[in-house]
Design a protein around this motif. Structure first.
Motif, PDB file in Angstrom:
ATOM      1  N   GLU A  49       0.824  -1.201   0.000  1.00  0.00           N
ATOM      2  CA  GLU A  49       0.000   0.000   0.000  1.00  0.00           C
ATOM      3  C   GLU A  49       0.865   1.260   0.000  1.00  0.00           C
ATOM      4  OE1 GLU A  49      -3.173  -0.448   2.904  1.00  0.00           O
ATOM      5  OE2 GLU A  49      -3.436   1.739   2.803  1.00  0.00           O
ATOM      6  N   GLU A  50       1.928   1.191   0.785  1.00  0.00           N
ATOM      7  CA  GLU A  50       2.866   2.320   0.873  1.00  0.00           C
ATOM      8  C   GLU A  50       3.453   2.647  -0.508  1.00  0.00           C
ATOM      9  OE1 GLU A  50       6.569   1.188   2.664  1.00  0.00           O
ATOM     10  OE2 GLU A  50       6.722   3.059   3.805  1.00  0.00           O
ATOM     11  N   VAL A  51       3.824   1.597  -1.225  1.00  0.00           N
ATOM     12  CA  VAL A  51       4.404   1.782  -2.559  1.00  0.00           C
ATOM     13  C   VAL A  51       3.343   2.299  -3.532  1.00  0.00           C
ATOM     14  CG1 VAL A  51       5.249   0.461  -4.555  1.00  0.00           C
ATOM     15  CG2 VAL A  51       6.392   0.257  -2.354  1.00  0.00           C
ATOM     16  N   MET A  52       2.142   1.716  -3.497  1.00  0.00           N
ATOM     17  CA  MET A  52       1.090   2.169  -4.425  1.00  0.00           C
ATOM     18  C   MET A  52       0.670   3.609  -4.130  1.00  0.00           C
ATOM     19  SD  MET A  52       0.861   0.215  -6.867  1.00  0.00           S
ATOM     20  CE  MET A  52      -0.241   1.181  -7.855  1.00  0.00           C
ATOM     21  N   ASP A  53       0.661   3.984  -2.847  1.00  0.00           N
ATOM     22  CA  ASP A  53       0.343   5.377  -2.514  1.00  0.00           C
ATOM     23  C   ASP A  53       1.361   6.322  -3.159  1.00  0.00           C
ATOM     24  OD1 ASP A  53      -1.835   4.607  -1.100  1.00  0.00           O
ATOM     25  OD2 ASP A  53      -0.958   4.939   0.899  1.00  0.00           O
ATOM     26  N   ALA A  54       2.626   5.944  -3.057  1.00  0.00           N
ATOM     27  CA  ALA A  54       3.684   6.786  -3.635  1.00  0.00           C
ATOM     28  C   ALA A  54       3.558   6.825  -5.160  1.00  0.00           C
ATOM     29  CB  ALA A  54       5.052   6.262  -3.224  1.00  0.00           C
ATOM     30  N   VAL A  55       3.312   5.654  -5.767  1.00  0.00           N
ATOM     31  CA  VAL A  55       3.156   5.592  -7.225  1.00  0.00           C
ATOM     32  C   VAL A  55       1.987   6.478  -7.663  1.00  0.00           C
ATOM     33  CG1 VAL A  55       2.408   4.053  -9.109  1.00  0.00           C
ATOM     34  CG2 VAL A  55       4.244   3.346  -7.573  1.00  0.00           C
ATOM     35  N   ASN A  56       0.869   6.368  -6.942  1.00  0.00           N
ATOM     36  CA  ASN A  56      -0.305   7.173  -7.311  1.00  0.00           C
ATOM     37  C   ASN A  56      -0.049   8.665  -7.112  1.00  0.00           C
ATOM     38  OD1 ASN A  56      -1.904   5.069  -8.235  1.00  0.00           O
ATOM     39  ND2 ASN A  56      -2.534   4.529  -6.150  1.00  0.00           N
ATOM     40  N   GLU A  57       0.698   9.004  -6.087  1.00  0.00           N
ATOM     41  CA  GLU A  57       1.046  10.417  -5.873  1.00  0.00           C
ATOM     42  C   GLU A  57       1.877  10.958  -7.052  1.00  0.00           C
ATOM     43  OE1 GLU A  57       2.905  11.221  -2.044  1.00  0.00           O
ATOM     44  OE2 GLU A  57       3.691  13.146  -2.791  1.00  0.00           O
ATOM     45  N   ILE A  58       2.845  10.148  -7.495  1.00  0.00           N
ATOM     46  CA  ILE A  58       3.697  10.563  -8.625  1.00  0.00           C
ATOM     47  C   ILE A  58       2.858  10.665  -9.907  1.00  0.00           C
ATOM     48  CG2 ILE A  58       5.621   9.853 -10.108  1.00  0.00           C
ATOM     49  CD1 ILE A  58       6.792   8.413  -7.558  1.00  0.00           C
ATOM     50  N   LEU A  59       1.996   9.672 -10.124  1.00  0.00           N
ATOM     51  CA  LEU A  59       1.172   9.669 -11.345  1.00  0.00           C
ATOM     52  C   LEU A  59       0.183  10.825 -11.346  1.00  0.00           C
ATOM     53  CD1 LEU A  59       0.532   5.832 -11.757  1.00  0.00           C
ATOM     54  CD2 LEU A  59       1.854   7.304 -13.302  1.00  0.00           C
ATOM     55  N   LEU A  60      -0.401  11.099 -10.200  1.00  0.00           N
ATOM     56  CA  LEU A  60      -1.359  12.201 -10.097  1.00  0.00           C
ATOM     57  C   LEU A  60      -0.685  13.534 -10.439  1.00  0.00           C
ATOM     58  CD1 LEU A  60      -4.326  12.717  -9.228  1.00  0.00           C
ATOM     59  CD2 LEU A  60      -3.446  13.288  -6.953  1.00  0.00           C
ATOM     60  N   ALA A  61       0.498  13.724  -9.903  1.00  0.00           N
ATOM     61  CA  ALA A  61       1.231  14.976 -10.153  1.00  0.00           C
ATOM     62  C   ALA A  61       1.594  15.134 -11.625  1.00  0.00           C
ATOM     63  CB  ALA A  61       2.486  15.028  -9.289  1.00  0.00           C
ATOM     64  N   ASN A  62       1.683  13.996 -12.335  1.00  0.00           N
ATOM     65  CA  ASN A  62       2.143  14.049 -13.724  1.00  0.00           C
ATOM     66  C   ASN A  62       1.085  13.574 -14.723  1.00  0.00           C
ATOM     67  OD1 ASN A  62       5.221  14.769 -13.699  1.00  0.00           O
ATOM     68  ND2 ASN A  62       4.912  13.394 -11.954  1.00  0.00           N
ATOM     69  N   ASN A  63      -0.168  13.607 -14.317  1.00  0.00           N
ATOM     70  CA  ASN A  63      -1.288  13.193 -15.171  1.00  0.00           C
ATOM     71  C   ASN A  63      -1.092  11.823 -15.785  1.00  0.00           C
ATOM     72  OD1 ASN A  63      -2.579  15.733 -14.836  1.00  0.00           O
ATOM     73  ND2 ASN A  63      -1.126  16.577 -16.336  1.00  0.00           N
ATOM     74  N   GLY A  64      -0.606  10.906 -14.981  1.00  0.00           N
ATOM     75  CA  GLY A  64      -0.331   9.586 -15.538  1.00  0.00           C
ATOM     76  C   GLY A  64      -1.272   8.533 -14.988  1.00  0.00           C
ATOM     77  N   GLU A  65      -1.149   7.334 -15.539  1.00  0.00           N
ATOM     78  CA  GLU A  65      -1.953   6.219 -15.039  1.00  0.00           C
ATOM     79  C   GLU A  65      -1.220   4.907 -15.269  1.00  0.00           C
ATOM     80  OE1 GLU A  65      -5.569   6.389 -17.275  1.00  0.00           O
ATOM     81  OE2 GLU A  65      -4.569   5.925 -19.140  1.00  0.00           O
ATOM     82  N   ILE A  66      -1.643   3.895 -14.520  1.00  0.00           N
ATOM     83  CA  ILE A  66      -1.040   2.564 -14.692  1.00  0.00           C
ATOM     84  C   ILE A  66      -2.144   1.525 -14.573  1.00  0.00           C
ATOM     85  CG2 ILE A  66      -0.458   2.402 -12.203  1.00  0.00           C
ATOM     86  CD1 ILE A  66       2.051   0.793 -13.095  1.00  0.00           C
ATOM     87  N   HIS A  67      -1.987   0.433 -15.326  1.00  0.00           N
ATOM     88  CA  HIS A  67      -2.972  -0.647 -15.266  1.00  0.00           C
ATOM     89  C   HIS A  67      -2.310  -1.919 -14.771  1.00  0.00           C
ATOM     90  CE1 HIS A  67      -5.885   1.844 -17.289  1.00  0.00           C
ATOM     91  NE2 HIS A  67      -4.900   2.215 -18.085  1.00  0.00           N
ATOM     92  N   ILE A  68      -2.810  -2.388 -13.645  1.00  0.00           N
ATOM     93  CA  ILE A  68      -2.287  -3.622 -13.061  1.00  0.00           C
ATOM     94  C   ILE A  68      -3.478  -4.553 -12.872  1.00  0.00           C
ATOM     95  CG2 ILE A  68      -1.163  -4.618 -11.034  1.00  0.00           C
ATOM     96  CD1 ILE A  68       0.180  -1.815 -10.639  1.00  0.00           C
ATOM     97  N   THR A  69      -3.434  -5.700 -13.526  1.00  0.00           N
ATOM     98  CA  THR A  69      -4.588  -6.602 -13.441  1.00  0.00           C
ATOM     99  C   THR A  69      -4.374  -7.666 -12.363  1.00  0.00           C
ATOM    100  OG1 THR A  69      -3.708  -8.208 -15.016  1.00  0.00           O
ATOM    101  CG2 THR A  69      -4.949  -6.356 -15.939  1.00  0.00           C
ATOM    102  N   GLU A  70      -5.471  -8.301 -11.974  1.00  0.00           N
ATOM    103  CA  GLU A  70      -5.401  -9.417 -11.015  1.00  0.00           C
ATOM    104  C   GLU A  70      -4.523 -10.529 -11.573  1.00  0.00           C
ATOM    105  OE1 GLU A  70      -6.449  -9.707  -7.907  1.00  0.00           O
ATOM    106  OE2 GLU A  70      -7.112  -7.620  -8.045  1.00  0.00           O
TER     107      GLU A  70
END
Ligand code: BGP
Length: 469
Positions: free
Chosen positions: A258-279
């Motif tokens: 969760e800690e890592v995904m929070d950081a990833v989402n913070e970086i992506l949000l700041a840079n208008n980005g997105e990532i797709h990770i499937t089950e």
């Protein structure tokens, strides 16, 4: 604290296909994106590089003579499958690696073989490289072919070399083809997809019970908060996640915390980005998390990071003009260079403590890591050629200090099994060409003659007496 290297500590030298072999169009080799990219750039070419395609018997003989007990070699995917996914393998390419591995064995030099070192076949690279799931499938098929074909000769396999440097080089810094800049979505998606490819390949290796060991290589530069300040701690953390922890989680946890995904989402949000990770992706990562026999760490430098909210701004120092590096990522952090720490002409901070700290951190945060090799470490240096003795004392000092860092990590309880110097002989550097030399052996790129540097003599002695003092 031990000042001696343990007797069984492996001392090896590292190379990579595209940087050493030359012969980029010979014997049916397929194109890689680098071929056209470098031609267009017009600064330097990867042909003949160190002409390893023809000179490997000499390099292996030198390895044997100078106490280099193992060699990291990579297979050029496009020698085996010229388009990456051909129905049939290219016999001449397949034979070349049989000959190379056999020669290594004959010289008593253990081959550690990387399947992918920055050189996806152009036919797949131009279709999105690992952003395209077809490349993942093609990679796994190519890996299986190699496991099978070379099972007698190769006992140590590495899936990928340095996922962060290759994806960031391609999509963030723009110094690797396709030279896209500041695209955080592609950078992170590329990293994730390559980790899925890694997971599938090692699962297959274990399921089919091939003999030997398999691992992955990450470039792990340690991120410290600039001036040790509290306000910079979060920036150092974000940068660590982006370059290191995202990949380490994928490798050893089989999911992103969760800690890592929070950081990833913070970086992506700041840079208008997105990532797709499937089950399904996560199931593949999970199935592979305990199958890594070793982790390869490539380590050259550490970074000191300051909080940064300005625009993305990178200047890659690809010429050796000291003091020209800029690396500032919006919403992540900025690398600082004004500390009292020595650096080489390419602004790489010489900081052996960072290697020790990194190895201790891996062992602590990922207790299922099993074993670590330093799979690359070395000093880019503008060697002065002369026929008497090429004096590369700063390189000797650099290697010695990083080997001491290894003994410190061992002393702290980390299982560090060996060290591969980058590079065995001088090779071509992706974004710097031929003036950034790393080798124990000097290569005159006009004549392709090899000359042992002072570091080669030092290395030979070190392998005998193991004395780092
Ligand atoms: C690593 C790569 C190597 C090698 C090394 C030195 O990232 O795995 O292929 O190139 O760095 O880098 P450079 O040549 O840019 O100095």
């Amino acid at each position: 604290f031990i000042m001696n290297l343990p007797k069984e500590f492996l001392l090896g030298g590292a190379t990579a296909a595209y940087q050493a072999e030359g012969a980029t169009t010979k014997d049916g080799k397929g194109k890689v994106a680098w071929d056209d990219y470098l031609e267009k750039q017009g600064r330097f070419k990867a042909d003949p590089a160190s002409d390893f395609y023809n000179k490997y018997p000499i390099d292996l003989k030198l390895s044997h003579e100078f106490g280099v007990d193992a060699i990291r070699i990579s297979i050029a995917w496009s020698r085996i499958f010229p388009n990456g996914d051909d129905a049939e393998a290219n016999p001449a390419g397949v034979q070349f690696y049989h000959d190379l591995f056999k020669e290594a064995r004959a010289q008593g030099v253990e081959p550690y073989v990387t399947l992918h070192h920055f050189d996806t076949p152009d036919a797949l690279h131009s279709q999105g490289d690992f952003l395209n799931p077809h490349t993942i499938e093609s990679f796994v098929r190519y890996a299986e072919f190699c496991f099978n074909e070379y099972q007698e000769e190769v006992k140590y396999w590495i899936t990928f070399n340095e996922i962060w440097p290759v994806t960031s080089g391609q999509y963030l810094v723009g110094k690797f083809p396709p030279a896209i800049t500041y695209d955080f979505s592609k950078t992170l998606q590329g990293q994730h997809n390559m980790m899925v490819a890694h997971a599938k390949a090692i699962k297959l290796f274990k399921d089919k019970q091939y003999d030997g060991e398999i691992g992955i290589i990450h470039s792990l530069e340690t991120k410290y908060p600039y001036e040790g300040k509290k306000e910079n701690e979060h920036a150092a953390f974000l940068y660590d996640v982006l370059a290191n922890k995202f990949l380490l989680d994928a490798t050893y946890k089989g999911y992103y915390t969760e800690e890592v995904m929070d950081a990833v989402n913070e970086i992506l949000l700041a840079n208008n980005g997105e990532i797709h990770i499937t089950e399904e992706d996560l199931a593949h990562l999970d199935a592979a998390k305990d199958l890594n026999d070793f982790l390869g760490i490539n380590y050259y430098q550490s970074n000191f990071v300051r909080a940064y909210d300005g625009d993305n701004d990178i200047h890659h120092n690809g010429t050796g003009e000291k003091g020209t590096s800029v690396f500032a990522l919006h919403g992540v952090g900025e690398q600082m260079f004004d500390m009292d720490i020595p650096r080489n002409d390419w602004d790489w901070l010489i900081y052996p403590d960072g290697l020790r700290d990194q190895m201790i951190r891996v062992a602590k945060e990922y207790p299922n890591y099993k074993k670590i090799y330093v799979t690359e470490n070395g000093m880019g240096y503008k060697d002065d050629f002369n026929t008497e003795l090429i004096d590369d004392t700063p390189r000797i000092d650099y290697i010695r200090k990083h080997l001491i860092a290894c003994t410190e990590a061992i002393d702290a309880g980390v299982n560090v099994a060996g060290y591969f110097v980058w590079s065995l002989m001088d090779v071509f550097s992706w974004s710097n060409g031929y003036n950034k030399r790393y080798g124990l052996f000097y290569v005159d790129f006009d004549t392709q003659e090899r000359y042992p540097k002072k570091s080669a003599y030092w290395w030979k002695q070190l392998n005998e007496n193991r004395d780092l003092s």
